[in-house]
Design a protein around this motif. Structure first.
Motif, PDB file in Angstrom:
ATOM      1  N   GLY A   1     -36.560  72.467 -56.911  1.00 57.00           N
ATOM      2  CA  GLY A   1     -37.122  71.236 -56.358  1.00 57.00           C
ATOM      3  C   GLY A   1     -38.025  70.503 -57.325  1.00 57.00           C
ATOM      4  N   SER A   2     -38.436  71.164 -58.417  1.00 55.06           N
ATOM      5  CA  SER A   2     -39.266  70.456 -59.388  1.00 55.06           C
ATOM      6  C   SER A   2     -38.374  69.615 -60.304  1.00 55.06           C
ATOM      7  N   LEU A   3     -39.013  68.737 -61.070  1.00 62.69           N
ATOM      8  CA  LEU A   3     -38.274  67.764 -61.899  1.00 62.69           C
ATOM      9  C   LEU A   3     -37.231  68.449 -62.787  1.00 62.69           C
ATOM     10  N   GLY A   4     -36.010  67.921 -62.739  1.00 62.15           N
ATOM     11  CA  GLY A   4     -34.980  68.427 -63.639  1.00 62.15           C
ATOM     12  C   GLY A   4     -34.083  69.493 -63.040  1.00 62.15           C
ATOM     13  N   THR A   5     -34.233  69.783 -61.762  1.00 64.52           N
ATOM     14  CA  THR A   5     -33.352  70.764 -61.118  1.00 64.52           C
ATOM     15  C   THR A   5     -32.402  70.031 -60.171  1.00 64.52           C
ATOM     16  N   SER A   6     -31.332  70.743 -59.755  1.00 67.91           N
ATOM     17  CA  SER A   6     -30.389  70.077 -58.850  1.00 67.91           C
ATOM     18  C   SER A   6     -30.998  69.884 -57.464  1.00 67.91           C
ATOM     19  N   ALA A   7     -31.915  70.776 -57.057  1.00 73.95           N
ATOM     20  CA  ALA A   7     -32.586  70.588 -55.765  1.00 73.95           C
ATOM     21  C   ALA A   7     -33.432  69.322 -55.787  1.00 73.95           C
ATOM     22  N   SER A   8     -34.076  69.077 -56.926  1.00 74.87           N
ATOM     23  CA  SER A   8     -34.868  67.856 -57.056  1.00 74.87           C
ATOM     24  C   SER A   8     -33.973  66.623 -56.963  1.00 74.87           C
ATOM     25  N   PHE A   9     -32.769  66.729 -57.572  1.00 73.46           N
ATOM     26  CA  PHE A   9     -31.828  65.610 -57.487  1.00 73.46           C
ATOM     27  C   PHE A   9     -31.445  65.340 -56.034  1.00 73.46           C
ATOM     28  N   ALA A  10     -31.212  66.422 -55.267  1.00 73.11           N
ATOM     29  CA  ALA A  10     -30.869  66.253 -53.850  1.00 73.11           C
ATOM     30  C   ALA A  10     -32.011  65.573 -53.094  1.00 73.11           C
ATOM     31  N   LEU A  11     -33.259  66.001 -53.381  1.00 68.55           N
ATOM     32  CA  LEU A  11     -34.415  65.390 -52.713  1.00 68.55           C
ATOM     33  C   LEU A  11     -34.506  63.905 -53.045  1.00 68.55           C
TER      34      LEU A  11
END
Lengths: 154, 154
Positions: free
Chosen positions: A6-16
């Motif tokens: 969820g932090s910058l640069g991860t795919s979870a962050s992209f989803a958010l």
């Protein structure tokens, strides 16, 4: 470096970020469908804030895509702080905008006053717009928390 | 143990809690002076939240007074976490309540609709109540930040 999901640069962050962009665009869309939104200060405030959230989330989602698929530049504490503060301020502003829109929409939909203030049957879109803004706030707040979590590890 | 000014058990924290109690009481007072507040959902929400903030801040201000003048019990991370989460949730709720009250109050004070919705000249109190709720939110948020600052040092 640890990867916090969820932090910058991860795919979870992209989803958010994608969720934020979608929900804030939907909120803006539902608000602007109702033609007379500019006669209410709360609705103008919502439009302004959503107009800030959309480019912010879209830019950061592009950064995430670049980071996931190409290569991730090193995260500098200064840049992370700017992103956290931006998320923080925008999440407060979008909560305030969503609440005031919800308050005014509820007033407009009250049976006694609806006939006077909402003659054109546009008003059912206002609560939808407020709901989308609340969802956008929630995702912005989640992004902010995940990035704060990462900050001490840099 | 380091003393963070504004964290639980310091005189700065007592000042913050006193400010929260005063501003939320003032907000409740201005809202309840206007007799017909219960016909608007946003105003009922503000009254509910201020009714939660007042006992919360008052209890914690008593803890601060005890801590400053008598003796300070050791701060346990569990209790500090409960206080931080409480401050956090109440600060979000009071921001939402203040924003929705401000939105509705602005709508009621619009010249076109004022004659219909505000016949009794009570409406000037609503923006005052919203302003007090915003100040209360700001102080709650400050308390929350100071306590979060202390948490890693425990």
């Amino acid at each position: 470096m640890d990867e916090v999901p969820g932090s910058l640069g991860t795919s979870a962050s992209f989803a958010l970020r994608l969720g934020q962009t979608l929900f804030s665009t939907a909120s803006l869309f539902f608000m602007c469908l109702a033609i007379d939104f500019y006669s209410y200060t709360a609705f103008c405030f919502l439009v302004t804030i959503m107009g800030l959230v959309i480019p912010w989330s879209m830019t950061l989602s592009l950064v995430d895509v670049y980071c996931v698929f190409v290569r991730c530049p090193s995260r500098q504490p200064g840049i992370m702080t700017i992103i956290i503060v931006g998320d923080w301020v925008l999440s407060f502003l979008s909560l305030a905008a969503a609440s005031s829109t919800a308050g005014v929409a509820q007033l407009l939909l009250t049976p006694g006053s609806a006939a006077l203030l909402c003659p054109l049957k546009h008003c059912n879109r206002y609560p939808l717009s407020a709901a989308m803004a609340f969802l956008s706030w929630f995702l912005l707040f989640a992004s902010c928390l995940f990035n704060i979590w990462l900050l001490p590890k840099l």
